[in-house]
Design a protein around this motif. Structure first.
Motif, PDB file in Angstrom:
ATOM      1  N   GLY A  91       0.721  -1.266  -0.017  1.00  0.00           N
ATOM      2  CA  GLY A  91       0.023  -0.105   0.083  1.00  0.00           C
ATOM      3  C   GLY A  91       0.854   1.421   0.117  1.00  0.00           C
ATOM      4  N   ALA A  92       0.084   2.291   0.410  1.00  0.00           N
ATOM      5  CA  ALA A  92       1.061   3.703   0.418  1.00  0.00           C
ATOM      6  C   ALA A  92       2.131   3.686   1.304  1.00  0.00           C
ATOM      7  CB  ALA A  92       0.266   4.811   0.397  1.00  0.00           C
ATOM      8  N   ALA A  93       1.795   3.039   2.528  1.00  0.00           N
ATOM      9  CA  ALA A  93       3.078   3.007   3.534  1.00  0.00           C
ATOM     10  C   ALA A  93       4.100   2.172   3.046  1.00  0.00           C
ATOM     11  CB  ALA A  93       2.393   2.440   4.716  1.00  0.00           C
ATOM     12  N   GLU A  94       3.745   0.910   2.490  1.00  0.00           N
ATOM     13  CA  GLU A  94       4.863   0.172   1.973  1.00  0.00           C
ATOM     14  C   GLU A  94       5.747   0.880   0.825  1.00  0.00           C
ATOM     15  OE1 GLU A  94       2.305  -2.231   4.178  1.00  0.00           O
ATOM     16  OE2 GLU A  94       1.911  -0.936   2.702  1.00  0.00           O
ATOM     17  N   TYR A  95       5.178   1.445   0.143  1.00  0.00           N
ATOM     18  CA  TYR A  95       5.669   2.172  -1.176  1.00  0.00           C
ATOM     19  C   TYR A  95       6.746   3.184  -0.307  1.00  0.00           C
ATOM     20  CZ  TYR A  95       3.600   0.025  -5.313  1.00  0.00           C
ATOM     21  OH  TYR A  95       3.214  -0.814  -6.349  1.00  0.00           O
ATOM     22  N   ALA A  96       6.227   4.068   0.315  1.00  0.00           N
ATOM     23  CA  ALA A  96       6.955   5.061   1.164  1.00  0.00           C
ATOM     24  C   ALA A  96       8.016   4.700   1.687  1.00  0.00           C
ATOM     25  CB  ALA A  96       6.161   6.019   2.057  1.00  0.00           C
ATOM     26  N   ALA A  97       8.016   3.569   2.518  1.00  0.00           N
ATOM     27  CA  ALA A  97       9.129   2.790   3.249  1.00  0.00           C
ATOM     28  C   ALA A  97       9.929   2.367   2.421  1.00  0.00           C
ATOM     29  CB  ALA A  97       8.431   1.886   4.385  1.00  0.00           C
ATOM     30  N   LEU A 123       1.685   8.148  12.879  1.00  0.00           N
ATOM     31  CA  LEU A 123       2.956   7.524  12.161  1.00  0.00           C
ATOM     32  C   LEU A 123       3.122   5.923  12.542  1.00  0.00           C
ATOM     33  CD1 LEU A 123       5.305  10.371  12.877  1.00  0.00           C
ATOM     34  CD2 LEU A 123       4.744   9.726  10.582  1.00  0.00           C
ATOM     35  N   MET A 124       2.377   5.306  13.353  1.00  0.00           N
ATOM     36  CA  MET A 124       2.695   3.945  13.824  1.00  0.00           C
ATOM     37  C   MET A 124       2.234   2.969  12.666  1.00  0.00           C
ATOM     38  SD  MET A 124       4.029   3.742  16.571  1.00  0.00           S
ATOM     39  CE  MET A 124       3.746   1.904  17.089  1.00  0.00           C
ATOM     40  N   THR A 125       1.510   3.653  11.567  1.00  0.00           N
ATOM     41  CA  THR A 125       1.114   2.705  10.591  1.00  0.00           C
ATOM     42  C   THR A 125       2.383   2.311   9.949  1.00  0.00           C
ATOM     43  OG1 THR A 125      -0.262   2.726   8.422  1.00  0.00           O
ATOM     44  CG2 THR A 125       1.184   4.674   8.912  1.00  0.00           C
ATOM     45  N   PHE A 126       3.642   2.860   9.863  1.00  0.00           N
ATOM     46  CA  PHE A 126       4.518   2.314   9.126  1.00  0.00           C
ATOM     47  C   PHE A 126       5.278   1.187  10.236  1.00  0.00           C
ATOM     48  CE2 PHE A 126       4.163   6.454   7.685  1.00  0.00           C
ATOM     49  CZ  PHE A 126       4.217   6.300   6.231  1.00  0.00           C
ATOM     50  N   ALA A 148      -0.413   7.652   3.113  1.00  0.00           N
ATOM     51  CA  ALA A 148      -0.478   6.852   4.126  1.00  0.00           C
ATOM     52  C   ALA A 148      -1.221   7.384   5.320  1.00  0.00           C
ATOM     53  CB  ALA A 148       0.957   6.175   4.316  1.00  0.00           C
ATOM     54  N   LEU A 149      -0.473   8.661   5.533  1.00  0.00           N
ATOM     55  CA  LEU A 149      -0.797   9.300   6.954  1.00  0.00           C
ATOM     56  C   LEU A 149      -2.380   9.866   6.774  1.00  0.00           C
ATOM     57  CD1 LEU A 149       2.334  11.581   7.321  1.00  0.00           C
ATOM     58  CD2 LEU A 149       1.564   9.543   8.681  1.00  0.00           C
ATOM     59  N   LEU A 150      -2.674  10.119   5.424  1.00  0.00           N
ATOM     60  CA  LEU A 150      -4.210  10.394   5.319  1.00  0.00           C
ATOM     61  C   LEU A 150      -4.972   9.204   5.819  1.00  0.00           C
ATOM     62  CD1 LEU A 150      -6.220  12.623   4.394  1.00  0.00           C
ATOM     63  CD2 LEU A 150      -6.136  11.665   1.973  1.00  0.00           C
ATOM     64  N   VAL A 151      -4.792   8.150   5.264  1.00  0.00           N
ATOM     65  CA  VAL A 151      -5.513   6.762   5.563  1.00  0.00           C
ATOM     66  C   VAL A 151      -5.426   6.509   6.969  1.00  0.00           C
ATOM     67  CG1 VAL A 151      -5.464   4.498   5.098  1.00  0.00           C
ATOM     68  CG2 VAL A 151      -5.158   5.696   3.193  1.00  0.00           C
ATOM     69  N   SER A 152      -4.217   6.793   7.733  1.00  0.00           N
ATOM     70  CA  SER A 152      -4.193   6.356   9.180  1.00  0.00           C
ATOM     71  C   SER A 152      -4.442   7.591  10.007  1.00  0.00           C
ATOM     72  CB  SER A 152      -2.601   6.139   9.375  1.00  0.00           C
ATOM     73  OG  SER A 152      -1.785   7.072   9.042  1.00  0.00           O
ATOM     74  N   VAL A 188       5.029  -5.445   6.393  1.00  0.00           N
ATOM     75  CA  VAL A 188       5.936  -5.420   5.288  1.00  0.00           C
ATOM     76  C   VAL A 188       6.604  -3.832   5.434  1.00  0.00           C
ATOM     77  CG1 VAL A 188       6.310  -4.881   2.679  1.00  0.00           C
ATOM     78  CG2 VAL A 188       4.790  -6.885   3.649  1.00  0.00           C
ATOM     79  N   ALA A 189       5.891  -2.832   5.704  1.00  0.00           N
ATOM     80  CA  ALA A 189       6.330  -1.546   5.951  1.00  0.00           C
ATOM     81  C   ALA A 189       7.239  -1.412   7.060  1.00  0.00           C
ATOM     82  CB  ALA A 189       5.345  -0.517   5.954  1.00  0.00           C
ATOM     83  N   CYS A 190       7.138  -2.194   8.118  1.00  0.00           N
ATOM     84  CA  CYS A 190       7.823  -2.264   9.486  1.00  0.00           C
ATOM     85  C   CYS A 190       9.383  -3.004   8.856  1.00  0.00           C
ATOM     86  CB  CYS A 190       7.253  -2.959  10.419  1.00  0.00           C
ATOM     87  SG  CYS A 190       8.332  -3.158  11.885  1.00  0.00           S
TER      88      CYS A 190
END
Length: 495
Positions: free
Chosen positions: A143-149, A462-465, A454-458, A470-472
Protein backbone atom coordinates in the motif's frame (compact mmCIF):
# COMPACT_ATOMS: atom_id res chain seq x y z
CA UNK A 1 -0.81 -13.81 -15.80
CA UNK A 2 1.76 -16.60 -15.53
CA UNK A 3 5.38 -16.15 -16.62
CA UNK A 4 4.80 -17.96 -19.92
CA UNK A 5 1.67 -15.95 -20.62
CA UNK A 6 3.57 -12.77 -19.79
CA UNK A 7 6.42 -13.65 -22.16
CA UNK A 8 3.93 -14.47 -24.93
CA UNK A 9 2.17 -11.16 -24.33
CA UNK A 10 5.51 -9.35 -24.30
CA UNK A 11 6.43 -10.93 -27.61
CA UNK A 12 3.39 -9.38 -29.27
CA UNK A 13 4.44 -5.97 -27.93
CA UNK A 14 8.13 -6.30 -28.77
CA UNK A 15 7.41 -7.46 -32.35
CA UNK A 16 5.41 -4.35 -33.22
CA UNK A 17 7.20 -2.63 -36.14
CA UNK A 18 7.67 0.68 -34.30
CA UNK A 19 9.09 -1.06 -31.21
CA UNK A 20 11.45 -3.15 -33.35
CA UNK A 21 12.72 -0.05 -35.15
CA UNK A 22 13.42 1.80 -31.89
CA UNK A 23 15.07 -1.31 -30.43
CA UNK A 24 17.39 -1.56 -33.43
CA UNK A 25 18.11 2.17 -33.35
CA UNK A 26 18.90 2.08 -29.64
CA UNK A 27 21.15 -0.97 -29.98
CA UNK A 28 23.17 0.61 -32.79
CA UNK A 29 23.41 3.97 -31.03
CA UNK A 30 24.42 2.28 -27.80
CA UNK A 31 27.20 0.40 -29.57
CA UNK A 32 28.39 3.64 -31.16
CA UNK A 33 28.56 5.59 -27.88
CA UNK A 34 30.22 2.61 -26.25
CA UNK A 35 32.89 2.51 -28.97
CA UNK A 36 33.64 6.24 -28.68
CA UNK A 37 35.52 6.88 -25.41
CA UNK A 38 34.31 9.77 -23.28
CA UNK A 39 30.62 9.72 -24.20
CA UNK A 40 28.99 6.68 -22.62
CA UNK A 41 25.44 5.44 -22.20
CA UNK A 42 24.57 8.00 -19.52
CA UNK A 43 25.12 10.98 -21.83
CA UNK A 44 23.40 9.25 -24.76
CA UNK A 45 20.29 8.40 -22.74
CA UNK A 46 19.99 11.97 -21.45
CA UNK A 47 20.20 13.25 -25.03
CA UNK A 48 17.39 10.91 -26.05
CA UNK A 49 15.03 11.79 -23.18
CA UNK A 50 13.33 14.65 -25.11
CA UNK A 51 12.49 12.23 -27.94
CA UNK A 52 10.58 9.99 -25.53
CA UNK A 53 7.87 12.68 -25.17
CA UNK A 54 6.76 12.03 -28.75
CA UNK A 55 6.71 8.20 -28.88
CA UNK A 56 4.85 5.49 -26.98
CA UNK A 57 6.07 4.56 -23.51
CA UNK A 58 6.91 1.00 -24.63
CA UNK A 59 9.01 2.17 -27.58
CA UNK A 60 10.72 4.83 -25.42
CA UNK A 61 11.84 2.44 -22.69
CA UNK A 62 12.86 -0.22 -25.21
CA UNK A 63 15.04 2.33 -27.02
CA UNK A 64 16.69 3.67 -23.87
CA UNK A 65 17.32 0.17 -22.55
CA UNK A 66 18.85 -0.86 -25.89
CA UNK A 67 21.24 2.10 -25.68
CA UNK A 68 22.25 0.95 -22.21
CA UNK A 69 23.07 -2.67 -22.98
CA UNK A 70 24.32 -1.80 -26.47
CA UNK A 71 26.98 0.39 -24.86
CA UNK A 72 28.19 -2.65 -22.93
CA UNK A 73 28.96 -4.33 -26.26
CA UNK A 74 30.62 -1.31 -27.84
CA UNK A 75 32.75 -0.43 -24.83
CA UNK A 76 34.99 -3.44 -25.42
CA UNK A 77 36.06 -2.31 -28.91
CA UNK A 78 38.12 0.72 -27.87
CA UNK A 79 39.35 -1.13 -24.78
CA UNK A 80 40.79 -3.96 -26.86
CA UNK A 81 42.13 -1.99 -29.82
CA UNK A 82 43.38 1.23 -28.18
CA UNK A 83 43.40 0.55 -24.42
CA UNK A 84 40.86 3.36 -24.05
CA UNK A 85 37.76 2.11 -22.19
CA UNK A 86 34.63 3.16 -24.05
CA UNK A 87 32.63 2.69 -20.83
CA UNK A 88 33.66 2.33 -17.16
CA UNK A 89 32.49 -1.29 -17.25
CA UNK A 90 34.95 -2.17 -20.02
CA UNK A 91 38.01 -0.75 -18.22
CA UNK A 92 38.97 -4.19 -16.93
CA UNK A 93 38.79 -5.59 -20.49
CA UNK A 94 41.88 -3.57 -21.39
CA UNK A 95 44.02 -5.67 -19.06
CA UNK A 96 44.00 -8.70 -21.37
CA UNK A 97 42.21 -7.41 -24.47
CA UNK A 98 44.92 -4.92 -25.44
CA UNK A 99 47.78 -7.44 -25.00
CA UNK A 100 45.85 -9.86 -27.25
CA UNK A 101 45.56 -7.09 -29.88
CA UNK A 102 49.31 -6.48 -29.67
CA UNK A 103 49.84 -10.20 -30.25
CA UNK A 104 47.84 -10.01 -33.49
CA UNK A 105 44.72 -11.60 -31.94
CA UNK A 106 42.50 -8.50 -31.84
CA UNK A 107 39.81 -10.29 -33.86
CA UNK A 108 39.60 -13.22 -31.44
CA UNK A 109 39.48 -10.80 -28.50
CA UNK A 110 36.59 -8.89 -30.10
CA UNK A 111 34.74 -12.12 -30.91
CA UNK A 112 35.15 -13.27 -27.31
CA UNK A 113 33.84 -9.96 -25.98
CA UNK A 114 30.78 -10.04 -28.28
CA UNK A 115 29.87 -13.68 -27.60
CA UNK A 116 30.44 -13.33 -23.84
CA UNK A 117 28.30 -10.18 -23.80
CA UNK A 118 25.50 -11.98 -25.65
CA UNK A 119 25.60 -15.05 -23.40
CA UNK A 120 25.70 -12.94 -20.24
CA UNK A 121 22.74 -10.84 -21.41
CA UNK A 122 20.57 -13.81 -22.40
CA UNK A 123 21.19 -15.64 -19.13
CA UNK A 124 20.62 -12.36 -17.30
CA UNK A 125 17.16 -12.21 -18.89
CA UNK A 126 16.37 -15.63 -17.37
CA UNK A 127 17.42 -14.34 -13.94
CA UNK A 128 15.35 -11.17 -14.46
CA UNK A 129 12.20 -13.13 -15.31
CA UNK A 130 12.65 -15.49 -12.35
CA UNK A 131 13.22 -12.72 -9.79
CA UNK A 132 10.51 -10.46 -11.22
CA UNK A 133 7.92 -13.20 -10.88
CA UNK A 134 8.75 -13.71 -7.21
CA UNK A 135 8.69 -9.99 -6.42
CA UNK A 136 5.54 -9.48 -8.45
CA UNK A 137 3.63 -11.91 -6.23
CA UNK A 138 4.24 -9.55 -3.31
CA UNK A 139 2.24 -6.81 -5.03
CA UNK A 140 -1.00 -7.50 -3.19
CA UNK A 141 0.60 -6.64 0.18
CA UNK A 142 1.80 -3.18 -0.93
CA UNK A 143 0.00 0.00 0.00
CA UNK A 144 1.04 3.64 0.30
CA UNK A 145 2.92 3.01 3.55
CA UNK A 146 4.90 0.15 2.00
CA UNK A 147 5.77 2.19 -1.08
CA UNK A 148 6.99 5.15 0.98
CA UNK A 149 9.08 2.97 3.30
CA UNK A 150 10.48 0.95 0.40
CA UNK A 151 11.58 4.05 -1.54
CA UNK A 152 13.24 5.55 1.53
CA UNK A 153 15.09 2.26 1.99
CA UNK A 154 16.12 2.37 -1.67
CA UNK A 155 17.59 5.86 -1.30
CA UNK A 156 19.49 4.87 1.83
CA UNK A 157 20.68 1.60 0.30
CA UNK A 158 22.00 3.33 -2.81
CA UNK A 159 23.82 5.81 -0.56
CA UNK A 160 25.42 3.40 1.90
CA UNK A 161 26.08 0.21 -0.06
CA UNK A 162 27.79 1.62 -3.15
CA UNK A 163 31.16 3.19 -3.69
CA UNK A 164 32.26 6.39 -1.96
CA UNK A 165 31.72 7.81 1.49
CA UNK A 166 28.19 7.32 2.88
CA UNK A 167 28.05 10.91 4.16
CA UNK A 168 28.75 12.32 0.69
CA UNK A 169 26.27 9.93 -0.88
CA UNK A 170 23.51 10.77 1.59
CA UNK A 171 24.09 14.49 1.10
CA UNK A 172 23.57 14.05 -2.65
CA UNK A 173 20.34 12.13 -2.07
CA UNK A 174 19.04 14.83 0.30
CA UNK A 175 19.95 17.56 -2.20
CA UNK A 176 18.08 15.67 -4.91
CA UNK A 177 15.00 15.32 -2.69
CA UNK A 178 15.09 19.07 -1.97
CA UNK A 179 15.34 19.89 -5.69
CA UNK A 180 12.33 17.62 -6.24
CA UNK A 181 10.34 19.86 -3.88
CA UNK A 182 10.81 22.92 -6.10
CA UNK A 183 7.57 24.10 -7.69
CA UNK A 184 3.91 24.33 -6.72
CA UNK A 185 2.59 21.94 -4.08
CA UNK A 186 -0.18 19.94 -5.77
CA UNK A 187 -2.23 19.72 -2.54
CA UNK A 188 -2.00 23.22 -1.05
CA UNK A 189 -0.96 25.29 -4.09
CA UNK A 190 1.92 26.81 -2.08
CA UNK A 191 5.01 27.78 -4.09
CA UNK A 192 8.12 26.05 -2.76
CA UNK A 193 11.69 27.25 -3.42
CA UNK A 194 10.70 29.13 -6.59
CA UNK A 195 12.30 32.45 -5.46
CA UNK A 196 9.76 34.36 -7.52
CA UNK A 197 10.73 32.69 -10.81
CA UNK A 198 7.64 31.90 -12.88
CA UNK A 199 9.62 29.29 -14.85
CA UNK A 200 10.03 27.21 -11.67
CA UNK A 201 6.31 26.96 -10.84
CA UNK A 202 6.17 23.54 -12.53
CA UNK A 203 9.41 22.45 -10.89
CA UNK A 204 12.86 21.80 -12.30
CA UNK A 205 12.79 20.16 -15.71
CA UNK A 206 13.95 16.54 -15.33
CA UNK A 207 15.48 16.53 -18.82
CA UNK A 208 17.45 19.72 -18.09
CA UNK A 209 18.72 18.28 -14.81
CA UNK A 210 19.76 14.96 -16.39
CA UNK A 211 21.40 16.58 -19.42
CA UNK A 212 23.28 19.04 -17.26
CA UNK A 213 24.51 16.47 -14.76
CA UNK A 214 25.53 13.81 -17.26
CA UNK A 215 25.59 15.25 -20.78
CA UNK A 216 27.20 18.65 -20.33
CA UNK A 217 29.25 17.73 -17.24
CA UNK A 218 30.67 14.74 -19.15
CA UNK A 219 31.79 17.00 -21.98
CA UNK A 220 33.40 19.47 -19.55
CA UNK A 221 35.18 16.61 -17.79
CA UNK A 222 36.58 15.16 -21.02
CA UNK A 223 37.27 18.37 -22.94
CA UNK A 224 40.97 18.27 -22.11
CA UNK A 225 41.33 14.59 -22.89
CA UNK A 226 44.34 13.92 -25.10
CA UNK A 227 43.76 12.68 -28.62
CA UNK A 228 44.46 9.06 -29.40
CA UNK A 229 48.07 8.03 -29.85
CA UNK A 230 47.56 6.35 -33.20
CA UNK A 231 45.02 4.72 -35.55
CA UNK A 232 43.40 1.44 -34.48
CA UNK A 233 44.57 -1.78 -36.14
CA UNK A 234 42.65 -3.25 -39.08
CA UNK A 235 40.41 -6.20 -38.18
CA UNK A 236 38.97 -8.48 -40.87
CA UNK A 237 36.09 -10.94 -40.51
CA UNK A 238 38.50 -13.86 -40.94
CA UNK A 239 40.47 -12.71 -37.90
CA UNK A 240 37.35 -13.02 -35.73
CA UNK A 241 37.30 -16.83 -35.94
CA UNK A 242 38.59 -18.37 -32.67
CA UNK A 243 40.35 -21.71 -32.31
CA UNK A 244 38.84 -24.73 -30.56
CA UNK A 245 41.11 -24.12 -27.59
CA UNK A 246 39.81 -20.55 -27.33
CA UNK A 247 36.21 -21.75 -27.35
CA UNK A 248 36.97 -24.34 -24.69
CA UNK A 249 38.60 -21.74 -22.45
CA UNK A 250 35.72 -19.23 -22.49
CA UNK A 251 32.76 -21.48 -21.65
CA UNK A 252 33.33 -21.73 -17.87
CA UNK A 253 34.27 -18.02 -17.42
CA UNK A 254 31.05 -17.01 -19.20
CA UNK A 255 29.01 -19.13 -16.80
CA UNK A 256 30.78 -17.83 -13.70
CA UNK A 257 30.67 -14.22 -14.90
CA UNK A 258 26.95 -14.43 -15.68
CA UNK A 259 26.08 -15.81 -12.24
CA UNK A 260 28.23 -13.19 -10.51
CA UNK A 261 26.88 -10.29 -12.58
CA UNK A 262 23.31 -11.47 -12.23
CA UNK A 263 23.58 -11.39 -8.45
CA UNK A 264 25.40 -8.08 -8.03
CA UNK A 265 23.45 -6.32 -10.79
CA UNK A 266 20.22 -6.78 -8.85
CA UNK A 267 21.64 -5.14 -5.71
CA UNK A 268 20.99 -1.38 -5.41
CA UNK A 269 24.15 0.70 -5.49
CA UNK A 270 26.46 -1.91 -7.08
CA UNK A 271 25.88 -2.22 -10.83
CA UNK A 272 27.83 -3.60 -13.76
CA UNK A 273 31.15 -1.82 -13.15
CA UNK A 274 31.73 -3.62 -9.85
CA UNK A 275 30.52 -6.87 -11.44
CA UNK A 276 33.09 -6.70 -14.24
CA UNK A 277 35.98 -6.18 -11.83
CA UNK A 278 34.76 -8.95 -9.55
CA UNK A 279 34.41 -11.20 -12.59
CA UNK A 280 38.03 -10.56 -13.51
CA UNK A 281 39.21 -11.17 -9.94
CA UNK A 282 37.26 -14.44 -9.82
CA UNK A 283 38.79 -15.74 -13.07
CA UNK A 284 42.27 -14.89 -11.89
CA UNK A 285 41.60 -16.62 -8.56
CA UNK A 286 40.40 -19.91 -10.10
CA UNK A 287 42.95 -19.99 -12.95
CA UNK A 288 45.62 -22.69 -12.88
CA UNK A 289 48.10 -20.20 -14.33
CA UNK A 290 47.17 -16.78 -12.89
CA UNK A 291 50.42 -15.31 -14.25
CA UNK A 292 48.83 -15.43 -17.75
CA UNK A 293 46.41 -12.65 -16.75
CA UNK A 294 47.54 -9.24 -17.91
CA UNK A 295 49.42 -10.83 -20.80
CA UNK A 296 46.53 -11.79 -23.07
CA UNK A 297 44.45 -14.40 -21.20
CA UNK A 298 41.20 -14.90 -23.07
CA UNK A 299 39.43 -15.77 -19.80
CA UNK A 300 40.17 -12.22 -18.64
CA UNK A 301 37.84 -10.97 -21.38
CA UNK A 302 35.10 -13.62 -21.24
CA UNK A 303 34.41 -13.45 -17.48
CA UNK A 304 34.17 -9.66 -17.05
CA UNK A 305 32.20 -9.11 -20.27
CA UNK A 306 29.64 -11.77 -19.30
CA UNK A 307 29.44 -10.30 -15.79
CA UNK A 308 28.85 -6.68 -16.82
CA UNK A 309 26.22 -7.58 -19.43
CA UNK A 310 24.37 -9.89 -17.06
CA UNK A 311 24.44 -7.14 -14.43
CA UNK A 312 23.14 -4.61 -16.98
CA UNK A 313 20.02 -6.76 -17.47
CA UNK A 314 19.39 -7.73 -13.84
CA UNK A 315 19.81 -4.07 -12.80
CA UNK A 316 16.24 -3.73 -14.10
CA UNK A 317 14.96 -6.11 -11.39
CA UNK A 318 14.89 -3.63 -8.48
CA UNK A 319 14.18 -0.73 -10.83
CA UNK A 320 11.01 -2.15 -12.35
CA UNK A 321 9.68 -4.32 -9.54
CA UNK A 322 10.63 -2.24 -6.49
CA UNK A 323 11.28 1.24 -7.87
CA UNK A 324 14.85 1.08 -6.52
CA UNK A 325 17.59 1.64 -9.11
CA UNK A 326 20.17 -1.16 -9.26
CA UNK A 327 22.54 0.99 -11.31
CA UNK A 328 23.13 4.77 -11.71
CA UNK A 329 21.72 4.71 -15.25
CA UNK A 330 18.60 3.09 -13.83
CA UNK A 331 17.86 6.43 -12.14
CA UNK A 332 17.46 7.86 -15.64
CA UNK A 333 15.18 4.95 -16.53
CA UNK A 334 13.07 5.82 -13.48
CA UNK A 335 12.89 9.38 -14.77
CA UNK A 336 11.72 8.15 -18.17
CA UNK A 337 9.00 6.07 -16.50
CA UNK A 338 7.86 9.10 -14.50
CA UNK A 339 7.75 11.20 -17.69
CA UNK A 340 5.23 8.71 -19.09
CA UNK A 341 3.19 8.61 -15.90
CA UNK A 342 4.27 5.10 -14.89
CA UNK A 343 5.17 4.39 -11.27
CA UNK A 344 7.59 1.46 -11.00
CA UNK A 345 7.05 -1.03 -8.21
CA UNK A 346 5.48 -4.40 -7.44
CA UNK A 347 2.19 -3.37 -9.03
CA UNK A 348 3.87 -2.61 -12.34
CA UNK A 349 3.47 -6.22 -13.48
CA UNK A 350 -0.29 -5.92 -12.93
CA UNK A 351 -0.88 -2.29 -13.93
CA UNK A 352 1.46 -2.13 -16.95
CA UNK A 353 2.02 -5.65 -18.30
CA UNK A 354 2.60 -4.30 -21.83
CA UNK A 355 5.49 -2.19 -20.59
CA UNK A 356 7.08 -4.80 -18.34
CA UNK A 357 6.85 -7.92 -20.49
CA UNK A 358 7.44 -6.03 -23.73
CA UNK A 359 10.65 -4.61 -22.27
CA UNK A 360 11.81 -8.02 -21.04
CA UNK A 361 11.27 -9.67 -24.43
CA UNK A 362 12.89 -6.72 -26.20
CA UNK A 363 16.09 -7.44 -24.25
CA UNK A 364 16.39 -10.75 -26.06
CA UNK A 365 15.52 -9.29 -29.45
CA UNK A 366 17.91 -6.36 -28.96
CA UNK A 367 20.78 -8.66 -28.02
CA UNK A 368 20.11 -10.78 -31.11
CA UNK A 369 20.32 -7.57 -33.16
CA UNK A 370 23.62 -6.72 -31.50
CA UNK A 371 25.17 -10.13 -32.10
CA UNK A 372 23.95 -10.33 -35.70
CA UNK A 373 25.08 -6.81 -36.62
CA UNK A 374 28.15 -6.12 -34.52
CA UNK A 375 30.34 -8.92 -35.82
CA UNK A 376 29.79 -8.11 -39.54
CA UNK A 377 29.99 -4.35 -38.83
CA UNK A 378 33.17 -4.54 -36.76
CA UNK A 379 35.07 -2.69 -39.49
CA UNK A 380 32.67 0.27 -39.22
CA UNK A 381 33.02 0.43 -35.43
CA UNK A 382 36.81 0.34 -35.74
CA UNK A 383 36.72 3.23 -38.24
CA UNK A 384 34.61 5.26 -35.77
CA UNK A 385 37.62 5.30 -33.46
CA UNK A 386 39.36 7.63 -35.93
CA UNK A 387 36.90 10.51 -35.21
CA UNK A 388 38.80 13.24 -33.27
CA UNK A 389 37.46 14.21 -29.85
CA UNK A 390 37.47 17.90 -30.82
CA UNK A 391 34.70 17.18 -33.37
CA UNK A 392 32.49 15.20 -31.01
CA UNK A 393 32.06 17.55 -28.07
CA UNK A 394 30.71 20.65 -29.90
CA UNK A 395 28.13 18.42 -31.57
CA UNK A 396 27.07 16.99 -28.18
CA UNK A 397 26.62 20.50 -26.72
CA UNK A 398 24.42 21.49 -29.67
CA UNK A 399 22.26 18.38 -29.21
CA UNK A 400 21.96 19.09 -25.48
CA UNK A 401 20.66 22.61 -26.13
CA UNK A 402 18.26 21.48 -28.86
CA UNK A 403 16.96 18.62 -26.74
CA UNK A 404 16.32 20.75 -23.67
CA UNK A 405 14.64 23.52 -25.69
CA UNK A 406 12.37 21.04 -27.50
CA UNK A 407 10.72 19.88 -24.25
CA UNK A 408 9.11 23.17 -23.12
CA UNK A 409 10.34 25.71 -25.67
CA UNK A 410 12.00 27.68 -22.89
CA UNK A 411 15.36 29.45 -23.11
CA UNK A 412 15.37 29.43 -19.31
CA UNK A 413 15.93 25.67 -19.46
CA UNK A 414 19.00 26.18 -21.66
CA UNK A 415 20.47 28.59 -19.10
CA UNK A 416 19.54 26.12 -16.35
CA UNK A 417 21.26 23.19 -18.07
CA UNK A 418 24.43 25.27 -18.45
CA UNK A 419 24.46 26.04 -14.72
CA UNK A 420 23.62 22.46 -13.78
CA UNK A 421 26.41 21.23 -16.07
CA UNK A 422 28.98 23.39 -14.27
CA UNK A 423 27.68 22.23 -10.89
CA UNK A 424 27.69 18.60 -12.06
CA UNK A 425 31.32 18.88 -13.13
CA UNK A 426 32.27 20.43 -9.77
CA UNK A 427 30.46 17.60 -7.94
CA UNK A 428 32.30 14.98 -10.00
CA UNK A 429 35.66 16.63 -9.27
CA UNK A 430 34.83 16.67 -5.55
CA UNK A 431 33.95 12.94 -5.71
CA UNK A 432 30.21 13.47 -5.15
CA UNK A 433 27.84 11.23 -7.10
CA UNK A 434 25.50 13.13 -9.46
CA UNK A 435 23.59 9.89 -10.06
CA UNK A 436 22.43 9.86 -6.44
CA UNK A 437 21.26 13.47 -6.78
CA UNK A 438 19.13 12.45 -9.75
CA UNK A 439 17.86 9.43 -7.84
CA UNK A 440 16.72 11.65 -4.95
CA UNK A 441 15.11 14.07 -7.42
CA UNK A 442 13.08 11.28 -9.06
CA UNK A 443 12.05 9.36 -5.94
CA UNK A 444 11.55 12.39 -3.64
CA UNK A 445 8.13 13.44 -5.02
CA UNK A 446 6.99 9.79 -5.12
CA UNK A 447 7.96 9.36 -1.46
CA UNK A 448 6.10 12.57 -0.54
CA UNK A 449 2.96 11.47 -2.39
CA UNK A 450 2.85 8.02 -0.78
CA UNK A 451 3.78 9.38 2.66
CA UNK A 452 0.88 11.85 2.54
CA UNK A 453 -1.48 9.15 1.30
CA UNK A 454 -0.45 6.74 4.06
CA UNK A 455 -0.87 9.39 6.75
CA UNK A 456 -4.23 10.41 5.31
CA UNK A 457 -5.49 6.83 5.51
CA UNK A 458 -4.13 6.39 9.06
CA UNK A 459 -5.40 9.85 10.13
CA UNK A 460 -1.90 11.12 10.83
CA UNK A 461 -0.76 8.10 12.86
CA UNK A 462 2.94 7.39 12.16
CA UNK A 463 2.58 3.99 13.78
CA UNK A 464 1.11 2.75 10.51
CA UNK A 465 4.70 2.27 9.29
CA UNK A 466 5.38 -0.05 12.24
CA UNK A 467 2.05 -1.87 12.50
CA UNK A 468 2.08 -3.02 8.87
CA UNK A 469 4.55 -5.96 8.63
CA UNK A 470 6.00 -5.21 5.19
CA UNK A 471 6.43 -1.49 5.89
CA UNK A 472 7.97 -2.31 9.26
CA UNK A 473 10.47 -4.60 7.53
CA UNK A 474 11.55 -1.78 5.23
CA UNK A 475 11.87 0.61 8.19
CA UNK A 476 14.07 -1.86 10.07
CA UNK A 477 16.22 -2.42 6.97
CA UNK A 478 16.61 1.35 6.57
CA UNK A 479 17.75 1.75 10.18
CA UNK A 480 20.25 -1.10 9.78
CA UNK A 481 21.64 0.41 6.57
CA UNK A 482 22.12 3.76 8.31
CA UNK A 483 23.74 2.10 11.32
CA UNK A 484 26.17 0.02 9.26
CA UNK A 485 28.55 2.88 8.29
CA UNK A 486 28.45 4.19 11.87
CA UNK A 487 29.41 0.79 13.25
CA UNK A 488 32.24 0.50 10.73
CA UNK A 489 33.51 3.94 11.70
CA UNK A 490 33.40 3.11 15.42
CA UNK A 491 35.21 -0.18 14.82
CA UNK A 492 37.86 1.57 12.75
CA UNK A 493 38.41 4.23 15.41
CA UNK A 494 38.43 1.64 18.16
CA UNK A 495 40.99 -0.48 16.28
Amino acid sequence: MTTLEGLAHGLTVALQPSVLIYSLFGALLGTLVGVLPGIGAMAAITLLLPITYYISSEAALVMLAAVYYGAQYGGAVASILLRLPGTPQSAVTTLDGYPMAQQGRAGVALFTAMVSSFAGSMLGIVILVALAGVLGRLATSFGAAEYAAMMVMGLVAASTIGEGRPAKSLSMVVLGVLLGCVGTDVNSGVQRFTFGQVQLLDGINLVALAMGLFGLAEVIGNIRKAERDGPPPHVSLRQLVPSRDDLRRIVAPIGRGTALGGFFGALPGTGSTISSFLGYALERRVARQPERFGQGAIEGIAGPEAANNSAAITAFVPTLTLGIPGDPIMALMLGALVIHGIQPGPMMLEAHPDMFWGLVVSFGIGNLFLLALNLPLIGIWVSMLRIPFRWLYPAIIVFVCLGVYSVRGSTFDIVMVAGIGAIGYALAVAAFSPALLLLGFVLGPLIETNLRRALLVSRGDLMTFVERPVACGFVIATVLLLALPLLKGLRRNGG
